[in-house]
Design an enzyme around this catalytic site. Structure first.
Site, PDB file in Angstrom:
ATOM      1  N   TYR A   1     -14.731 -11.440   1.687  1.00 48.97           N
ATOM      2  CA  TYR A   1     -15.534 -10.199   1.360  1.00 48.97           C
ATOM      3  C   TYR A   1     -16.823 -10.661   0.748  1.00 48.97           C
ATOM      4  O   TYR A   1     -17.942  -9.810   0.893  1.00 48.97           O
ATOM      5  CB  TYR A   1     -14.614  -9.310   0.554  1.00 48.97           C
ATOM      6  CG  TYR A   1     -13.591  -8.534   1.376  1.00 48.97           C
ATOM      7  CD1 TYR A   1     -13.949  -7.522   2.084  1.00 48.97           C
ATOM      8  CD2 TYR A   1     -12.043  -9.246   1.185  1.00 48.97           C
ATOM      9  CE1 TYR A   1     -13.009  -6.801   2.702  1.00 48.97           C
ATOM     10  CE2 TYR A   1     -11.298  -8.442   1.801  1.00 48.97           C
ATOM     11  CZ  TYR A   1     -11.584  -7.196   2.682  1.00 48.97           C
ATOM     12  OH  TYR A   1     -10.735  -6.589   3.500  1.00 48.97           O
TER      13      TYR A   1
ATOM     14  N   ASP B   1      -7.252  -2.753  -6.636  1.00 50.63           N
ATOM     15  CA  ASP B   1      -7.684  -3.196  -5.242  1.00 50.63           C
ATOM     16  C   ASP B   1      -7.962  -4.523  -5.571  1.00 50.63           C
ATOM     17  O   ASP B   1      -8.585  -4.963  -6.524  1.00 50.63           O
ATOM     18  CB  ASP B   1      -8.743  -2.519  -4.950  1.00 50.63           C
ATOM     19  CG  ASP B   1      -8.902  -2.642  -3.375  1.00 50.63           C
ATOM     20  OD1 ASP B   1      -8.588  -2.117  -2.565  1.00 50.63           O
ATOM     21  OD2 ASP B   1      -9.816  -3.664  -2.984  1.00 50.63           O
TER      22      ASP B   1
ATOM     23  N   ARG C   1       0.881  -1.257  -0.001  1.00 53.06           N
ATOM     24  CA  ARG C   1      -0.009  -0.024   0.041  1.00 53.06           C
ATOM     25  C   ARG C   1       0.867   1.425   0.126  1.00 53.06           C
ATOM     26  O   ARG C   1       0.475   2.177   0.726  1.00 53.06           O
ATOM     27  CB  ARG C   1      -0.981  -0.078   1.047  1.00 53.06           C
ATOM     28  CG  ARG C   1      -1.740  -1.128   1.139  1.00 53.06           C
ATOM     29  CD  ARG C   1      -3.286  -0.712   0.845  1.00 53.06           C
ATOM     30  NE  ARG C   1      -4.454  -1.540   1.173  1.00 53.06           N
ATOM     31  CZ  ARG C   1      -5.565  -1.294   1.587  1.00 53.06           C
ATOM     32  NH1 ARG C   1      -5.795  -0.189   2.081  1.00 53.06           N
ATOM     33  NH2 ARG C   1      -6.154  -2.345   1.804  1.00 53.06           N
TER      34      ARG C   1
ATOM     35  N   ARG D   1      -7.155  12.128  -4.865  1.00 52.52           N
ATOM     36  CA  ARG D   1      -8.858  11.764  -4.233  1.00 52.52           C
ATOM     37  C   ARG D   1      -9.657  12.485  -4.021  1.00 52.52           C
ATOM     38  O   ARG D   1     -10.849  12.133  -3.882  1.00 52.52           O
ATOM     39  CB  ARG D   1      -8.173  10.516  -3.110  1.00 52.52           C
ATOM     40  CG  ARG D   1      -7.660   9.158  -3.394  1.00 52.52           C
ATOM     41  CD  ARG D   1      -8.768   8.107  -3.865  1.00 52.52           C
ATOM     42  NE  ARG D   1      -9.518   7.552  -2.570  1.00 52.52           N
ATOM     43  CZ  ARG D   1     -10.810   8.046  -2.189  1.00 52.52           C
ATOM     44  NH1 ARG D   1     -11.337   8.924  -2.941  1.00 52.52           N
ATOM     45  NH2 ARG D   1     -11.277   7.683  -1.067  1.00 52.52           N
TER      46      ARG D   1
ATOM     47  N   ARG E   1      -3.165   7.002   1.292  1.00 53.53           N
ATOM     48  CA  ARG E   1      -3.782   8.135   2.019  1.00 53.53           C
ATOM     49  C   ARG E   1      -2.663   8.830   2.846  1.00 53.53           C
ATOM     50  O   ARG E   1      -2.739  10.002   3.022  1.00 53.53           O
ATOM     51  CB  ARG E   1      -4.868   7.902   2.889  1.00 53.53           C
ATOM     52  CG  ARG E   1      -5.976   7.689   1.982  1.00 53.53           C
ATOM     53  CD  ARG E   1      -7.228   7.089   2.837  1.00 53.53           C
ATOM     54  NE  ARG E   1      -6.897   5.798   3.243  1.00 53.53           N
ATOM     55  CZ  ARG E   1      -7.765   4.989   3.957  1.00 53.53           C
ATOM     56  NH1 ARG E   1      -8.978   5.429   4.105  1.00 53.53           N
ATOM     57  NH2 ARG E   1      -7.117   3.810   4.245  1.00 53.53           N
TER      58      ARG E   1
HETATM   59  O1  CP3 Z   1      -0.079  -1.348  -2.377  1.00 52.02           O
HETATM   60  C1  CP3 Z   1      -0.395  -0.511  -3.361  1.00 52.02           C
HETATM   61  O2  CP3 Z   1       0.167   0.692  -3.132  1.00 52.02           O
HETATM   62  C2  CP3 Z   1      -1.343  -0.703  -4.325  1.00 52.02           C
HETATM   63  C3  CP3 Z   1      -2.800  -0.339  -3.794  1.00 52.02           C
HETATM   64  C4  CP3 Z   1      -3.582  -1.412  -3.085  1.00 52.02           C
HETATM   65  C5  CP3 Z   1      -4.903  -1.060  -2.681  1.00 52.02           C
HETATM   66  N1  CP3 Z   1      -5.527  -2.156  -1.877  1.00 52.02           N
HETATM   67  C6  CP3 Z   1      -5.409   0.398  -2.925  1.00 52.02           C
HETATM   68  C7  CP3 Z   1      -6.451   0.879  -1.810  1.00 52.02           C
HETATM   69  C8  CP3 Z   1      -3.418  -2.558  -2.895  1.00 52.02           C
HETATM   70  C9  CP3 Z   1      -2.456  -3.697  -2.932  1.00 52.02           C
HETATM   71  C10 CP3 Z   1      -4.696  -2.989  -2.297  1.00 52.02           C
HETATM   72  C11 CP3 Z   1      -5.016  -4.571  -1.570  1.00 52.02           C
HETATM   73  C12 CP3 Z   1      -6.064  -4.717  -0.860  1.00 52.02           C
HETATM   74  N2  CP3 Z   1      -7.493  -4.105  -0.915  1.00 52.02           N
HETATM   75  C13 CP3 Z   1      -6.286  -5.745   0.195  1.00 52.02           C
HETATM   76  C14 CP3 Z   1      -5.032  -6.670   0.595  1.00 52.02           C
HETATM   77  C15 CP3 Z   1      -3.972  -5.901   1.410  1.00 52.02           C
HETATM   78  C16 CP3 Z   1      -4.232  -5.727   2.702  1.00 52.02           C
HETATM   79  O3  CP3 Z   1      -4.542  -4.555   3.368  1.00 52.02           O
HETATM   80  O4  CP3 Z   1      -4.898  -6.779   3.326  1.00 52.02           O
HETATM   81  C17 CP3 Z   1      -7.365  -5.666   0.847  1.00 52.02           C
HETATM   82  C18 CP3 Z   1      -7.908  -6.414   1.831  1.00 52.02           C
HETATM   83  C19 CP3 Z   1      -8.133  -4.449   0.136  1.00 52.02           C
HETATM   84  C20 CP3 Z   1      -9.752  -4.320   0.474  1.00 52.02           C
HETATM   85  C21 CP3 Z   1      -9.895  -2.907   0.726  1.00 52.02           C
HETATM   86  N3  CP3 Z   1      -9.718  -1.733  -0.114  1.00 52.02           N
HETATM   87  C22 CP3 Z   1     -10.189  -2.315   1.960  1.00 52.02           C
HETATM   88  C23 CP3 Z   1     -10.462  -3.080   3.179  1.00 52.02           C
HETATM   89  C24 CP3 Z   1     -10.298  -1.069   1.609  1.00 52.02           C
HETATM   90  C25 CP3 Z   1     -10.703  -0.149   2.906  1.00 52.02           C
HETATM   91  C26 CP3 Z   1      -9.886   0.121   4.174  1.00 52.02           C
HETATM   92  C27 CP3 Z   1      -9.006   1.267   3.930  1.00 52.02           C
HETATM   93  O5  CP3 Z   1      -7.878   1.209   4.174  1.00 52.02           O
HETATM   94  O6  CP3 Z   1      -9.600   2.146   3.641  1.00 52.02           O
HETATM   95  C28 CP3 Z   1      -9.734  -0.480   0.567  1.00 52.02           C
HETATM   96  C29 CP3 Z   1      -9.718   0.538   0.003  1.00 52.02           C
HETATM   97  C30 CP3 Z   1      -8.011   0.941  -0.472  1.00 52.02           C
HETATM   98  N4  CP3 Z   1      -7.720   0.120  -1.590  1.00 52.02           N
HETATM   99  C31 CP3 Z   1      -7.625   2.075  -0.354  1.00 52.02           C
HETATM  100  C32 CP3 Z   1      -6.377   2.052  -1.193  1.00 52.02           C
HETATM  101  C33 CP3 Z   1      -5.258   3.109  -1.050  1.00 52.02           C
HETATM  102  C34 CP3 Z   1      -7.764   3.247   0.689  1.00 52.02           C
HETATM  103  C35 CP3 Z   1      -8.933   3.804   0.031  1.00 52.02           C
HETATM  104  C36 CP3 Z   1      -8.871   5.138  -0.205  1.00 52.02           C
HETATM  105  O7  CP3 Z   1      -7.988   5.865  -0.876  1.00 52.02           O
HETATM  106  O8  CP3 Z   1      -9.733   5.899  -0.061  1.00 52.02           O
END
Ligand code: CP3
Length: 348
Positions: free
Chosen positions: A153, A77, A28, A41, A32
């Site tokens: 999920y 994602d 990640r 965003r 943010r």
């Molecule tokens: O690593 C990177 O920079 C690439 C981007 C990436 C995102 N999601 C973007 C994202 C990656 C590799 C993921 C994987 C992901 N997504 C996982 C596996 C990794 C982990 O953390 O366990 C999971 C479980 C998800 C599902 C997911 N997506 C959730 C639970 C959430 C909300 C929780 C949160 O952190 O807000 C997301 C949203 C998300 N995906 C964000 C990002 C940067 C944050 C959202 C935003 O910008 O508002």
């Protein structure tokens, strides 16, 4: 044609080849905690950023421009495949992902479409554009969710603490459970094969939540489906990383899935986990992401400890034990990378 790669430290470490210093990237790493990401965003939803190749490429590059990292990870994602398969996905502020029509029955499983790779054209365009803009600076990692994690999920309808609905489905309808995971495994395999065609140089499977399973349940209900994906990617010849959290007791089973690298979280000490896995596999990890909230002296101490535990054995990639958290100060990310550079020199 992809430009020649100027920094192959990360790929070499994945293959357990010698490197001049330990490579580092963060799960990640685009997100943010970066003002540059928040600026984008402000005007676009997370799904927009994933689906508009120019935006996905721009956000993927942000941490590469800002920090001396050794790999980029395509912005996307793990939940993206749910939508075209027929699940109504949205991201709700302060709540995370929500699936309005979760999978709760055999009929729901039957209705899920095993979409072909065309459903993710935007992703491949984002990969191709990113490869171009990276101009060989660092390799690009493609990724997808593990079948268990995607199913959790799809069934829970969002994030969960206890996975009760998921496990109830799994124990009560094993046949339908396996049918569901086969569908996810097929979609994920095609999705990843096409990311590879588009130019990614390594793959990470995020099976973030398998740690909620007892080893025997992991072996029966999750492992066969991950193995199926990895078996089909293996002939492509690029490194595959398999990651989960809370996996301390699952590590020997996870290794059986056949990845080149196993991602470790911070509930294990890196040296002990690697010894248990065996040194014929590389490891990635495993700093607690919350340590990046601590003073830089503490960060330095903890990075040093992890690198000492890795012991300059070829095949360690420095990373966090899970994704970087939104409140992380960017200067602390600078500090962590500087510490990796300081203590991760081979021969230091
Ligand atoms: O690593 C990177 O920079 C690439 C981007 C990436 C995102 N999601 C973007 C994202 C990656 C590799 C993921 C994987 C992901 N997504 C996982 C596996 C990794 C982990 O953390 O366990 C999971 C479980 C998800 C599902 C997911 N997506 C959730 C639970 C959430 C909300 C929780 C949160 O952190 O807000 C997301 C949203 C998300 N995906 C964000 C990002 C940067 C944050 C959202 C935003 O910008 O508002």
């Amino acid at each position: 044609m992809a430009p020649p790669l100027l920094n192959d430290r990360f790929l070499r470490a994945c293959r357990r080849e010698p490197v001049d210093r330990t490579p580092v990237w963060f799960m990640r790493q685009a997100g943010r905690y970066m003002a540059e990401y928040q600026a984008i965003r402000k005007n676009h939803s997370i799904l927009d950023v994933c689906k508009i190749p120019e935006l996905a490429a721009e956000v993927t590059l942000q941490p590469i421009e800002r920090f001396p990292l050794d790999a980029a990870i395509i912005f996307a994602d793990i939940l993206l495949p749910l939508e075209p398969m027929g699940l109504n996905l949205s991201f709700v502020e302060d709540k995370g992902p929500v699936i309005a029509n979760p999978v709760r029955s055999g009929d729901d499983v039957a209705r899920l479409k095993v979409v072909d790779a065309d459903a993710f054209r935007f992703s491949y365009e984002a990969v191709a554009l990113t490869i171009k803009q990276l101009a060989g600076r660092v390799p690009l990692i493609g990724f997808a969710g593990g079948p268990f994690t995607l199913a959790s999920y799809a069934i829970e309808g969002g994030s969960s603490r206890s996975y009760i609905t998921t496990k109830r489905f799994m124990y009560s309808n094993p046949k339908q459970w396996h049918a569901l995971l086969e569908k996810f495994a097929d979609v994920v395999t095609n999705y990843l094969l096409n990311q590879i065609r588009a130019g990614v140089q390594a793959i990470q499977l995020f099976d973030s939540w398998v740690g909620c399973l007892a080893p025997r349940d992991y072996e029966e209900y999750a492992l066969p489906h991950v193995t199926r994906i990895i078996d089909r990617l293996r002939p492509e010849g690029l490194p595959i990383i398999y990651f989960g959290t809370g996996t301390s007791t699952l590590l020997p089973l996870m290794k059986k899935a056949g990845s080149d690298v196993v991602g470790l979280d911070w509930h294990v000490e890196l040296d002990e986990a690697w010894a248990r896995l065996g040194y014929d596999v590389a490891v990635q990890g495993n700093l607690d992401p919350v340590v990046l909230y601590a003073p830089v002296e503490e960060i330095d101490k903890r990075v040093k400890d992890i690198l000492e535990r890795a012991g300059q054995r070829p095949g360690h990639i420095f990373n966090l034990g899970h994704g970087i958290l939104p409140q992380t100060p960017v200067e602390h990310v600078d500090a962590a990378i500087a510490s990796v550079h300081k203590y991760g020199q081979v021969g230091s």
